[in-house]
Motif scaffolding. Structure first.
Motif, PDB file in Angstrom:
ATOM      1  N   TYR A 272      58.484  49.275  38.484  1.00 44.89           N
ATOM      2  CA  TYR A 272      58.523  47.953  37.853  1.00 44.89           C
ATOM      3  C   TYR A 272      59.360  47.989  36.576  1.00 44.89           C
ATOM      4  O   TYR A 272      60.181  47.094  36.322  1.00 44.89           O
ATOM      5  N   SER A 273      59.172  49.048  35.780  1.00 44.72           N
ATOM      6  CA  SER A 273      59.900  49.158  34.505  1.00 44.72           C
ATOM      7  C   SER A 273      61.384  49.398  34.705  1.00 44.72           C
ATOM      8  O   SER A 273      62.179  49.113  33.815  1.00 44.72           O
ATOM      9  N   TRP A 274      61.756  49.925  35.864  1.00 43.54           N
ATOM     10  CA  TRP A 274      63.175  50.146  36.143  1.00 43.54           C
ATOM     11  C   TRP A 274      63.841  48.880  36.693  1.00 43.54           C
ATOM     12  O   TRP A 274      65.011  48.616  36.403  1.00 43.54           O
ATOM     13  N   VAL A 275      63.101  48.114  37.501  1.00 47.30           N
ATOM     14  CA  VAL A 275      63.690  47.003  38.237  1.00 47.30           C
ATOM     15  C   VAL A 275      63.633  45.684  37.463  1.00 47.30           C
ATOM     16  O   VAL A 275      64.624  44.946  37.395  1.00 47.30           O
ATOM     17  N   VAL A 276      62.478  45.380  36.864  1.00 54.01           N
ATOM     18  CA  VAL A 276      62.261  44.052  36.291  1.00 54.01           C
ATOM     19  C   VAL A 276      63.083  43.780  35.026  1.00 54.01           C
ATOM     20  O   VAL A 276      63.699  42.713  34.917  1.00 54.01           O
ATOM     21  N   PRO A 277      63.094  44.693  34.011  1.00 57.81           N
ATOM     22  CA  PRO A 277      63.824  44.359  32.774  1.00 57.81           C
ATOM     23  C   PRO A 277      65.285  43.947  32.972  1.00 57.81           C
ATOM     24  O   PRO A 277      65.718  42.949  32.372  1.00 57.81           O
ATOM     25  N   PRO A 278      66.078  44.648  33.797  1.00 55.73           N
ATOM     26  CA  PRO A 278      67.470  44.176  33.970  1.00 55.73           C
ATOM     27  C   PRO A 278      67.558  42.780  34.576  1.00 55.73           C
ATOM     28  O   PRO A 278      68.440  42.000  34.203  1.00 55.73           O
ATOM     29  N   LEU A 279      66.625  42.467  35.492  1.00 56.35           N
ATOM     30  CA  LEU A 279      66.638  41.140  36.104  1.00 56.35           C
ATOM     31  C   LEU A 279      66.273  40.065  35.084  1.00 56.35           C
ATOM     32  O   LEU A 279      66.901  38.999  35.022  1.00 56.35           O
ATOM     33  N   VAL A 280      65.246  40.338  34.275  1.00 57.73           N
ATOM     34  CA  VAL A 280      64.838  39.378  33.247  1.00 57.73           C
ATOM     35  C   VAL A 280      65.951  39.206  32.225  1.00 57.73           C
ATOM     36  O   VAL A 280      66.259  38.086  31.796  1.00 57.73           O
ATOM     37  N   ARG A 281      66.575  40.329  31.808  1.00 53.12           N
ATOM     38  CA  ARG A 281      67.651  40.261  30.817  1.00 53.12           C
ATOM     39  C   ARG A 281      68.811  39.413  31.345  1.00 53.12           C
ATOM     40  O   ARG A 281      69.397  38.614  30.607  1.00 53.12           O
ATOM     41  N   ARG A 282      69.138  39.594  32.629  1.00 50.67           N
ATOM     42  CA  ARG A 282      70.234  38.812  33.223  1.00 50.67           C
ATOM     43  C   ARG A 282      69.886  37.325  33.228  1.00 50.67           C
ATOM     44  O   ARG A 282      70.715  36.475  32.915  1.00 50.67           O
ATOM     45  N   TRP A 283      68.628  36.990  33.554  1.00 49.40           N
ATOM     46  CA  TRP A 283      68.188  35.601  33.587  1.00 49.40           C
ATOM     47  C   TRP A 283      68.222  34.991  32.187  1.00 49.40           C
ATOM     48  O   TRP A 283      68.689  33.852  32.010  1.00 49.40           O
ATOM     49  N   VAL A 284      67.725  35.726  31.212  1.00 44.09           N
ATOM     50  CA  VAL A 284      67.688  35.218  29.836  1.00 44.09           C
ATOM     51  C   VAL A 284      69.097  35.016  29.294  1.00 44.09           C
ATOM     52  O   VAL A 284      69.392  34.000  28.652  1.00 44.09           O
ATOM     53  N   ARG A 285      69.996  35.967  29.547  1.00 47.17           N
ATOM     54  CA  ARG A 285      71.390  35.817  29.085  1.00 47.17           C
ATOM     55  C   ARG A 285      72.024  34.564  29.697  1.00 47.17           C
ATOM     56  O   ARG A 285      72.797  33.868  29.029  1.00 47.17           O
ATOM     57  N   ARG A 286      71.708  34.308  30.938  1.00 49.69           N
ATOM     58  CA  ARG A 286      72.301  33.144  31.610  1.00 49.69           C
ATOM     59  C   ARG A 286      71.829  31.836  30.965  1.00 49.69           C
ATOM     60  O   ARG A 286      72.556  30.852  30.931  1.00 49.69           O
ATOM     61  N   HIS A 287      70.615  31.851  30.436  1.00 52.04           N
ATOM     62  CA  HIS A 287      70.057  30.633  29.831  1.00 52.04           C
ATOM     63  C   HIS A 287      70.004  30.715  28.310  1.00 52.04           C
ATOM     64  O   HIS A 287      69.310  29.932  27.669  1.00 52.04           O
ATOM     65  N   TRP A 288      70.719  31.667  27.716  1.00 48.11           N
ATOM     66  CA  TRP A 288      70.685  31.886  26.248  1.00 48.11           C
ATOM     67  C   TRP A 288      71.439  30.794  25.525  1.00 48.11           C
ATOM     68  O   TRP A 288      72.510  30.395  25.907  1.00 48.11           O
TER      69      TRP A 288
END
Length: 288
Positions: A272-288
């Motif tokens: 979970y710690s390997w997979v989720v953070p990059p996905l969340v970071r990508r989503w947040v950057r897109r909506h930053w």
């Protein structure tokens, strides 16, 4: 005291609103006879420091000192440049030279405290920042140094308390808000951390480090990151050691049936710690 020339006044005004490049542009218009003026040199060093160009700030301070002789403010900038370059011994000698000229100078005392804290001389650092606070307890540099010294000593709660006081007294100071954000992040308080960095960005949008930290805290505050809060608070290594110690202890106590599901849960947590953070970071950057 003679009023500064219009050029120097403009450069000073640009520095005060966080526009160091424009301050340097203004200083570049000075006539040759005024380039090494001590006040001009101090402004140039401050502008270069704000831009993170510490080597150039050191060169500017050294040249002005060679021209004008000893000056506490220029010695301060030279010491900070030497510290940034990793030359702690040289920085200390320069700070001592400055304090010999101005023993109650708040900037010099705080710079020396910061240097000592970085070298692990925490008791000495605390005494130095106390001396600075006795001169000007409300000065931003005093607050900032008190936060750093407390944090270096492992007093996270005290560091956060001081950072809150810093923000209360200097709400528009980006350093105050960023320090509060950083200390809050170290204690796993991501909402407070995000608020601190967000306000720092609002006060100084030119500093990319504030924006990047705000982004990281917004990522950390996402609901999907909640299971990973222990890593943010204690660090991945400490969490890993704690889990390994727990599993090993259970096996030594003859409880493999309990250790196995914990080990499987830990494996799932790692994935979970390997997979989720990059996905969340990508989503947040897109909506930053």
């Amino acid at each position: 005291m003679t009023a500064p020339s219009p050029v120097l006044a403009r450069a000073q005004a640009m520095l005060e609103v966080g526009r160091p490049q424009e301050a340097l542009t203004a200083l570049a218009t000075l006539p040759a006879s005024d380039v090494m003026d001590p006040f001009a040199a101090r402004l140039r060093c401050a502008a270069l420091a704000q831009l993170g160009r510490w080597a150039e700030a050191g060169e500017a301070a050294r040249a002005a000192l060679a021209t004008n002789g000893p000056d506490p403010d220029l010695l301060y900038w030279l010491a900070r440049a030497e510290q940034d370059a990793g030359h702690s011994a040289q920085a200390e000698r320069i700070l001592l030279d400055g304090l010999a000229l101005a023993p109650h100078d708040v900037d010099l005392l705080c710079a020396y405290a910061d240097l000592c804290a970085g070298e692990g001389q925490l008791e000495k650092a605390a005494k130095l920042v106390d001396l600075a606070a006795a001169q000007d307890p409300q000065a931003p540099i005093v607050y900032a140094t008190r936060v750093k010294v407390a944090y270096a000593a492992g007093h996270d709660r005290e560091a956060q308390r001081i950072s809150q006081e810093f923000v209360a007294n200097h709400p528009a100071n980006p350093v105050a808000n960023a320090l509060h954000g950083g200390v809050s992040a170290s204690r796993g308080q991501v909402r407070h951390a995000y608020d601190g960095f967000r306000r720092a960005v609002a006060e100084d949008p030119t500093d990319d480090s504030y924006a990047e930290s705000a982004l990281e805290m917004r990522v950390a505050a996402h609901p999907l990151m909640l299971p990973l809060r222990p890593i943010l608070r204690f660090g991945a290594l400490k969490v890993w050691l704690a889990v390994v110690a727990l599993i090993s202890a259970l096996r030594l106590l003859g409880q493999p049936a309990v250790a196995l599901p914990i080990a499987l849960t830990w494996l799932a947590f790692c994935v979970y710690s390997w997979v989720v953070p990059p996905l969340v970071r990508r989503w947040v950057r897109r909506h930053w």
